[in-house]
Design a protein around this motif. Structure first.
Motif, PDB file in Angstrom:
ATOM      1  N   ASP A 164       0.812  -1.220   0.000  1.00 48.41           N
ATOM      2  CA  ASP A 164       0.000   0.000   0.000  1.00 48.41           C
ATOM      3  C   ASP A 164       0.841   1.264   0.000  1.00 48.41           C
ATOM      4  N   GLU A 165       2.122   1.153   0.379  1.00 49.28           N
ATOM      5  CA  GLU A 165       2.944   2.350   0.483  1.00 49.28           C
ATOM      6  C   GLU A 165       3.246   2.898  -0.899  1.00 49.28           C
ATOM      7  N   GLU A 166       3.273   4.214  -0.975  1.00 55.14           N
ATOM      8  CA  GLU A 166       3.551   4.860  -2.248  1.00 55.14           C
ATOM      9  C   GLU A 166       5.027   5.177  -2.356  1.00 55.14           C
ATOM     10  N   GLU A 167       5.519   5.138  -3.578  1.00 51.48           N
ATOM     11  CA  GLU A 167       6.902   5.539  -3.809  1.00 51.48           C
ATOM     12  C   GLU A 167       7.030   7.031  -3.542  1.00 51.48           C
ATOM     13  N   PRO A 168       8.131   7.493  -2.964  1.00 48.13           N
ATOM     14  CA  PRO A 168       8.288   8.933  -2.766  1.00 48.13           C
ATOM     15  C   PRO A 168       8.318   9.643  -4.108  1.00 48.13           C
ATOM     16  N   GLU A 169       7.671  10.797  -4.155  1.00 46.39           N
ATOM     17  CA  GLU A 169       7.624  11.548  -5.402  1.00 46.39           C
ATOM     18  C   GLU A 169       8.969  12.212  -5.661  1.00 46.39           C
ATOM     19  N   PRO A 170       9.335  12.341  -6.939  1.00 48.55           N
ATOM     20  CA  PRO A 170      10.601  13.015  -7.236  1.00 48.55           C
ATOM     21  C   PRO A 170      10.535  14.478  -6.820  1.00 48.55           C
ATOM     22  N   VAL A 171      11.652  15.000  -6.358  1.00 48.49           N
ATOM     23  CA  VAL A 171      11.700  16.406  -5.959  1.00 48.49           C
ATOM     24  C   VAL A 171      11.670  17.256  -7.227  1.00 48.49           C
ATOM     25  N   PHE A 172      10.713  18.194  -7.294  1.00 47.30           N
ATOM     26  CA  PHE A 172      10.632  19.070  -8.449  1.00 47.30           C
ATOM     27  C   PHE A 172      11.727  20.121  -8.348  1.00 47.30           C
ATOM     28  N   GLU A 173      12.432  20.322  -9.417  1.00 50.62           N
ATOM     29  CA  GLU A 173      13.469  21.353  -9.440  1.00 50.62           C
ATOM     30  C   GLU A 173      13.317  22.205 -10.688  1.00 50.62           C
ATOM     31  N   ARG A 174      13.677  23.450 -10.571  1.00 49.18           N
ATOM     32  CA  ARG A 174      13.718  24.362 -11.705  1.00 49.18           C
ATOM     33  C   ARG A 174      14.987  25.183 -11.536  1.00 49.18           C
ATOM     34  N   ASP A 175      15.816  25.177 -12.520  1.00 48.39           N
ATOM     35  CA  ASP A 175      17.114  25.858 -12.436  1.00 48.39           C
ATOM     36  C   ASP A 175      17.878  25.396 -11.194  1.00 48.39           C
ATOM     37  N   GLY A 176      17.771  24.074 -10.893  1.00 42.67           N
ATOM     38  CA  GLY A 176      18.519  23.516  -9.768  1.00 42.67           C
ATOM     39  C   GLY A 176      17.925  23.815  -8.402  1.00 42.67           C
ATOM     40  N   GLN A 177      16.716  24.388  -8.345  1.00 43.85           N
ATOM     41  CA  GLN A 177      16.115  24.710  -7.046  1.00 43.85           C
ATOM     42  C   GLN A 177      14.873  23.862  -6.804  1.00 43.85           C
ATOM     43  N   SER A 178      14.712  23.406  -5.565  1.00 44.97           N
ATOM     44  CA  SER A 178      13.520  22.640  -5.206  1.00 44.97           C
ATOM     45  C   SER A 178      12.322  23.584  -5.169  1.00 44.97           C
ATOM     46  N   VAL A 179      11.116  22.977  -5.204  1.00 49.92           N
ATOM     47  CA  VAL A 179       9.911  23.793  -5.151  1.00 49.92           C
ATOM     48  C   VAL A 179       9.823  24.536  -3.809  1.00 49.92           C
ATOM     49  N   GLU A 180      10.397  23.936  -2.748  1.00 48.14           N
ATOM     50  CA  GLU A 180      10.426  24.628  -1.454  1.00 48.14           C
ATOM     51  C   GLU A 180      11.236  25.920  -1.548  1.00 48.14           C
ATOM     52  N   ALA A 181      12.400  25.826  -2.187  1.00 51.65           N
ATOM     53  CA  ALA A 181      13.250  27.016  -2.351  1.00 51.65           C
ATOM     54  C   ALA A 181      12.555  28.058  -3.223  1.00 51.65           C
ATOM     55  N   LEU A 182      11.866  27.582  -4.260  1.00 48.78           N
ATOM     56  CA  LEU A 182      11.134  28.517  -5.130  1.00 48.78           C
ATOM     57  C   LEU A 182      10.019  29.214  -4.358  1.00 48.78           C
ATOM     58  N   THR A 214       6.437  30.887 -11.421  1.00 47.05           N
ATOM     59  CA  THR A 214       6.201  30.015 -12.580  1.00 47.05           C
ATOM     60  C   THR A 214       6.565  28.571 -12.241  1.00 47.05           C
ATOM     61  N   GLY A 215       7.703  28.383 -11.607  1.00 46.61           N
ATOM     62  CA  GLY A 215       8.132  27.035 -11.217  1.00 46.61           C
ATOM     63  C   GLY A 215       7.204  26.410 -10.195  1.00 46.61           C
ATOM     64  N   VAL A 216       6.753  27.214  -9.233  1.00 47.53           N
ATOM     65  CA  VAL A 216       5.821  26.716  -8.218  1.00 47.53           C
ATOM     66  C   VAL A 216       4.517  26.292  -8.888  1.00 47.53           C
ATOM     67  N   SER A 269       6.709  19.972   3.544  1.00 46.04           N
ATOM     68  CA  SER A 269       6.991  20.215   2.128  1.00 46.04           C
ATOM     69  C   SER A 269       6.095  21.305   1.561  1.00 46.04           C
ATOM     70  N   ALA A 270       6.541  21.891   0.473  1.00 47.42           N
ATOM     71  CA  ALA A 270       5.737  22.898  -0.230  1.00 47.42           C
ATOM     72  C   ALA A 270       4.451  22.268  -0.741  1.00 47.42           C
ATOM     73  N   LYS A 271       4.569  21.051  -1.275  1.00 48.93           N
ATOM     74  CA  LYS A 271       3.380  20.376  -1.802  1.00 48.93           C
ATOM     75  C   LYS A 271       2.356  20.133  -0.686  1.00 48.93           C
ATOM     76  N   GLY A 272       2.808  19.673   0.462  1.00 50.58           N
ATOM     77  CA  GLY A 272       1.903  19.444   1.592  1.00 50.58           C
ATOM     78  C   GLY A 272       1.205  20.726   2.022  1.00 50.58           C
ATOM     79  N   TRP A 273       1.961  21.814   2.077  1.00 52.48           N
ATOM     80  CA  TRP A 273       1.391  23.106   2.487  1.00 52.48           C
ATOM     81  C   TRP A 273       0.333  23.564   1.490  1.00 52.48           C
ATOM     82  N   VAL A 274       0.661  23.483   0.193  1.00 49.48           N
ATOM     83  CA  VAL A 274      -0.272  23.945  -0.840  1.00 49.48           C
ATOM     84  C   VAL A 274      -1.501  23.040  -0.908  1.00 49.48           C
ATOM     85  N   LEU A 275      -1.312  21.724  -0.765  1.00 50.79           N
ATOM     86  CA  LEU A 275      -2.469  20.825  -0.805  1.00 50.79           C
ATOM     87  C   LEU A 275      -3.369  21.002   0.410  1.00 50.79           C
TER      88      LEU A 275
END
Length: 198
Positions: free
Chosen positions: A6-24, A37-39, A85-91
């Motif tokens: 049932d466990e899900e694979e961890p999602e790949p970290v989104f990066e744009r210009d070498g920065q994670s979505v958290e940094a963006l 734009t990256g976010v 995570s940024a995704k958790g906060w936004v969701l």
């Protein structure tokens, strides 16, 4: 700990210009318009997916997605990467916005029914409606109380405290896949119980 089916694979970290979505997102909070734009590219699709699952209406889900992304732009300075995570906060924002939309739609439908009943000359029986609501609430609470704790607690956290299943997993220190599976089972058991009591 070995992973379960049932466990899900961890999602790949989104990066744009070498920065994670958290940094963006931190950059957006500091007023960097170009970072948004990256976010947006990283998170608009998951927000839309969550909104669709809650609303069951693509047009309303699209509106909610746009509202959420505007809210992300306006409130990005409140994001704290050390808290999650940024995704958790936004969701979390998306979940609250979609649930608010569901409540708004339900309230509008109830108002329309009341107005329709008044226009057609039928007396609106508020006492009967209140009794029905109270009865449904009582049955739901009884069925929740009958669930095993492993199913009941995740549902209470998700539906009464508004947490996403990822936040529930974090709160319970349990794998996300396990929590998701338990919530699905809990909802099925709850539905079965409610149907048996109608």
């Amino acid at each position: 700990m070995p992973s379960t089916a049932d466990e899900e694979e961890p999602e790949p970290v989104f990066e744009r210009d070498g920065q994670s979505v958290e940094a963006l997102l931190v950059r957006v909070g500091a007023g960097d318009k170009s970072a948004f734009t990256g976010v947006y590219e990283a998170l608009a699709r998951p927000v839309m997916g969550l909104a669709c699952r809650i609303l069951h209406d693509a047009a309303q889900a699209e509106e909610v997605t746009q509202d959420v992304m505007v809210e992300v732009w306006r409130t990005a300075d409140r994001f704290r990467p050390e808290r999650g995570s940024a995704k958790g906060w936004v969701l979390t924002l998306a979940h609250r916005r979609a649930v608010d939309r569901v409540r708004h739609v339900q309230a509008s439908a109830q108002r329309e029914r009341r107005v329709g009943a008044m226009i057609s000359g039928r007396e609106h029986d508020e006492v009967a409606e209140t009794v029905e609501d109270d009865d449904e609430r009582r049955r739901t609470q009884e069925c929740l109380a009958r669930l095993a704790r492993m199913y009941r607690i995740p549902l209470l956290l998700a539906y009464y405290r508004g947490l996403t299943y990822l936040e529930v997993a974090e709160t319970l220190s349990a794998p996300a896949g396990t929590v998701k599976s338990r919530m699905r089972t809990g909802l099925r058991l709850l539905r079965d119980c409610l149907e048996a009591r109608t």
